[in-house]
Design a protein around this motif. Structure first.
Motif, PDB file in Angstrom:
ATOM      1  N   GLU A   1      32.449  33.720  39.863  1.00 46.24           N
ATOM      2  CA  GLU A   1      31.551  32.985  38.983  1.00 46.24           C
ATOM      3  C   GLU A   1      30.132  32.852  39.535  1.00 46.24           C
ATOM      4  O   GLU A   1      29.226  32.455  38.793  1.00 46.24           O
ATOM      5  CB  GLU A   1      32.086  31.571  38.709  1.00 46.24           C
ATOM      6  CG  GLU A   1      33.464  31.523  38.104  1.00 46.24           C
ATOM      7  CD  GLU A   1      34.552  31.368  39.154  1.00 46.24           C
ATOM      8  OE1 GLU A   1      35.151  30.282  39.232  1.00 46.24           O
ATOM      9  OE2 GLU A   1      34.794  32.347  39.899  1.00 46.24           O
ATOM     10  N   GLN A   2      29.924  33.155  40.809  1.00 49.03           N
ATOM     11  CA  GLN A   2      28.598  32.924  41.373  1.00 49.03           C
ATOM     12  C   GLN A   2      27.964  34.156  42.023  1.00 49.03           C
ATOM     13  O   GLN A   2      26.879  34.043  42.600  1.00 49.03           O
ATOM     14  CB  GLN A   2      28.632  31.776  42.386  1.00 49.03           C
ATOM     15  CG  GLN A   2      29.409  32.031  43.644  1.00 49.03           C
ATOM     16  CD  GLN A   2      29.278  30.902  44.664  1.00 49.03           C
ATOM     17  OE1 GLN A   2      28.802  29.811  44.367  1.00 49.03           O
ATOM     18  NE2 GLN A   2      29.717  31.168  45.884  1.00 49.03           N
ATOM     19  N   SER A   3      28.596  35.325  41.884  1.00 47.52           N
ATOM     20  CA  SER A   3      28.014  36.519  42.501  1.00 47.52           C
ATOM     21  C   SER A   3      28.296  37.761  41.650  1.00 47.52           C
ATOM     22  O   SER A   3      29.349  37.870  41.017  1.00 47.52           O
ATOM     23  CB  SER A   3      28.595  36.765  43.902  1.00 47.52           C
ATOM     24  OG  SER A   3      28.233  35.736  44.800  1.00 47.52           O
TER      25      SER A   3
ATOM     26  N   LEU B   1      29.843  27.025  34.863  1.00 48.44           N
ATOM     27  CA  LEU B   1      28.536  26.527  34.425  1.00 48.44           C
ATOM     28  C   LEU B   1      27.609  27.721  34.194  1.00 48.44           C
ATOM     29  O   LEU B   1      27.675  28.721  34.915  1.00 48.44           O
ATOM     30  CB  LEU B   1      27.917  25.613  35.485  1.00 48.44           C
ATOM     31  CG  LEU B   1      28.707  24.353  35.859  1.00 48.44           C
ATOM     32  CD1 LEU B   1      28.102  23.708  37.105  1.00 48.44           C
ATOM     33  CD2 LEU B   1      28.730  23.357  34.701  1.00 48.44           C
ATOM     34  N   THR B   2      26.729  27.604  33.208  1.00 55.84           N
ATOM     35  CA  THR B   2      25.812  28.692  32.889  1.00 55.84           C
ATOM     36  C   THR B   2      24.975  29.098  34.099  1.00 55.84           C
ATOM     37  O   THR B   2      24.710  30.285  34.317  1.00 55.84           O
ATOM     38  CB  THR B   2      24.885  28.268  31.732  1.00 55.84           C
ATOM     39  OG1 THR B   2      25.682  27.912  30.597  1.00 55.84           O
ATOM     40  CG2 THR B   2      23.943  29.396  31.341  1.00 55.84           C
ATOM     41  N   VAL B   3      24.583  28.123  34.919  1.00 56.82           N
ATOM     42  CA  VAL B   3      23.724  28.401  36.059  1.00 56.82           C
ATOM     43  C   VAL B   3      24.401  29.315  37.078  1.00 56.82           C
ATOM     44  O   VAL B   3      23.719  30.035  37.815  1.00 56.82           O
ATOM     45  CB  VAL B   3      23.275  27.076  36.736  1.00 56.82           C
ATOM     46  CG1 VAL B   3      24.447  26.390  37.446  1.00 56.82           C
ATOM     47  CG2 VAL B   3      22.123  27.313  37.704  1.00 56.82           C
TER      48      VAL B   3
ATOM     49  N   ALA C   1      24.899  22.243  45.716  1.00 61.09           N
ATOM     50  CA  ALA C   1      26.289  21.944  45.392  1.00 61.09           C
ATOM     51  C   ALA C   1      26.397  21.226  44.063  1.00 61.09           C
ATOM     52  O   ALA C   1      27.290  21.512  43.250  1.00 61.09           O
ATOM     53  CB  ALA C   1      26.924  21.112  46.507  1.00 61.09           C
ATOM     54  N   ARG C   2      25.481  20.293  43.817  1.00 56.27           N
ATOM     55  CA  ARG C   2      25.503  19.582  42.531  1.00 56.27           C
ATOM     56  C   ARG C   2      25.210  20.550  41.382  1.00 56.27           C
ATOM     57  O   ARG C   2      25.861  20.518  40.339  1.00 56.27           O
ATOM     58  CB  ARG C   2      24.467  18.460  42.561  1.00 56.27           C
ATOM     59  CG  ARG C   2      24.566  17.472  41.400  1.00 56.27           C
ATOM     60  CD  ARG C   2      23.640  17.823  40.263  1.00 56.27           C
ATOM     61  NE  ARG C   2      23.913  16.988  39.092  1.00 56.27           N
ATOM     62  CZ  ARG C   2      23.471  17.257  37.873  1.00 56.27           C
ATOM     63  NH1 ARG C   2      22.749  18.343  37.659  1.00 56.27           N
ATOM     64  NH2 ARG C   2      23.776  16.471  36.857  1.00 56.27           N
ATOM     65  N   GLU C   3      24.246  21.420  41.564  1.00 52.40           N
ATOM     66  CA  GLU C   3      23.862  22.371  40.524  1.00 52.40           C
ATOM     67  C   GLU C   3      25.002  23.339  40.200  1.00 52.40           C
ATOM     68  O   GLU C   3      25.294  23.608  39.033  1.00 52.40           O
ATOM     69  CB  GLU C   3      22.631  23.160  40.972  1.00 52.40           C
ATOM     70  CG  GLU C   3      22.179  24.217  39.977  1.00 52.40           C
ATOM     71  CD  GLU C   3      21.100  25.109  40.539  1.00 52.40           C
ATOM     72  OE1 GLU C   3      20.015  25.148  39.925  1.00 52.40           O
ATOM     73  OE2 GLU C   3      21.338  25.775  41.565  1.00 52.40           O
TER      74      GLU C   3
ATOM     75  N   GLU D   1      29.092  21.563  31.208  1.00 51.48           N
ATOM     76  CA  GLU D   1      27.755  21.018  31.437  1.00 51.48           C
ATOM     77  C   GLU D   1      27.615  19.633  30.798  1.00 51.48           C
ATOM     78  O   GLU D   1      27.068  18.706  31.409  1.00 51.48           O
ATOM     79  CB  GLU D   1      26.711  21.991  30.904  1.00 51.48           C
ATOM     80  CG  GLU D   1      26.544  23.206  31.816  1.00 51.48           C
ATOM     81  CD  GLU D   1      26.077  24.463  31.092  1.00 51.48           C
ATOM     82  OE1 GLU D   1      25.645  24.362  29.923  1.00 51.48           O
ATOM     83  OE2 GLU D   1      26.171  25.544  31.695  1.00 51.48           O
ATOM     84  N   ALA D   2      28.147  19.486  29.589  1.00 48.66           N
ATOM     85  CA  ALA D   2      28.075  18.188  28.922  1.00 48.66           C
ATOM     86  C   ALA D   2      28.930  17.149  29.630  1.00 48.66           C
ATOM     87  O   ALA D   2      28.522  15.995  29.798  1.00 48.66           O
ATOM     88  CB  ALA D   2      28.524  18.324  27.465  1.00 48.66           C
TER      89      ALA D   2
END
Length: 324
Positions: A11-13, A43-45, A230-232, A254-255
């Motif tokens: 999910e992050q790479s 999360l979209t980010v 970490a929060r993001e 996200e919501a």
């Protein structure tokens, strides 16, 4: 001996980065590597979600020693269990018997995308039970026919089987899932360091098998910046698994987590340059009886060389010393 692994978090790479991280993790001294099998990021980010099995094939060719494992694949809706068995057998061959098939009942986030809905948890457990039976029969060799409540298999045979039967590790969260899956599995996966779960598993399976856990870490030279990353990237986990399994997509996560504060995340994820904080976060797992603990480095792409150097020189020695 407690083994420590690295998580290839799809999910992050991007896929090419995951392959590079796999090489770096082996060189840093991790004992095994697990990979998430998602269709969507939380999360979209986070911004990524490549096909885990393609990445695994590439990783099997650029690593030599580490065990490889899905963490975890849901063989109930998005994938038919017979196809999962075929993929796992192929990975067993490509990795020269280094592959472990991690299975679980999945999340709405990834399974709803094929348009077959998202069943309640009891139905998902029924489906996973049948899937485990089908996969196990196919691993036995020969032709498999199966007529269950949820799946049918007609004269299926795996034509390429590895010399070692692929071990199956199944995710559980309580006594109900333990009683269903322990007898059909070679190892346990859980997200919480619960010693009672370990005891129930060993009692139900009749053997002291491997137990896989996982922790997130946010290593970085600046503690505050690491906590904000970490929060993001990781605030989705604060809902707990019963919530996380049900939400349908990144906008929902996200919501649901929009009011989670940086300090809330930092209270649960060790942030910053201190190896001792990560050791303290992992310790409850080996004290509970877990044999294998996988680490997730939040936002590893921000400084992969820094993290793997830290893991090699400070973190893994500290973890092994404490766990011994």
């Amino acid at each position: 001996m407690v083994r420590f692994g690295y998580t290839l978090l799809t999910e992050q790479s991007a896929p090419q980065n995951l392959v590079s991280h796999a090489t770096s993790a082996e060189q840093a001294g991790f004992d095994f590597e697990v990979i998430s099998d998602h269709f969507s990021p939380w999360l979209t980010v986070q911004g990524h979600s490549p096909y885990a099995w393609s990445v695994l094939g590439a990783v099997s060719q650029v690593t030599d020693q580490v065990e490889l494992m899905t963490f975890v694949t849901a063989p109930i809706i998005r994938y038919h269990p017979a196809v999962v068995a075929q993929k796992a057998a192929t990975m067993g061959l490509l990795s020269d018997n280094r592959f472990i098939l991690g299975l679980g009942a999945g999340e709405n986030l990834n399974e709803h995308i094929v348009g077959n809905g998202w069943p309640p948890v009891n139905i998902r457990h029924e489906m996973l039970t049948e899937a485990l039976e089908i996969i196990s029969q196919l691993f036995n060799g020969g032709y498999t026919n199966y007529a269950g409540k949820h799946y049918r298999v007609d004269s299926a045979k795996l034509w390429d089987l590895p010399s070692r039967r692929v071990p199956i590790a199944t995710a559980v969260s309580g006594n109900q899932s333990v009683q269903r899956f322990a007898g059909l599995s070679d190892a346990m996966v859980a997200v919480e360091p619960n010693p009672e779960l370990v005891r129930q598993w060993d009692e139900a399976s009749g053997v002291h098998s491997r137990k896989f856990g996982q922790i997130a870490v946010a290593w970085g030279k600046d503690e505050r910046a690491a906590a904000e990353r970490a929060r993001e990237q990781f605030r989705w986990f604060t809902g707990g698994w019963k919530v996380n399994a049900e939400l349908p997509g990144p906008p929902s996560f996200e919501a649901a987590t929009q009011f989670v504060r940086t300090e809330d995340v930092a209270a649960n994820i060790p942030c910053g340059p201190d190896a001792d904080a990560i050791v303290a976060s992992a310790e409850p797992f080996w004290k509970a009886g877990f044999t294998d603990i996988a680490l997730v480095q939040v936002a590893v792409d921000d400084d992969p060389e820094g993290f793997f150097d830290f893991a090699n020189k400070e973190l893994l020695p500290a973890l092994r010393d404490a766990a011994s």
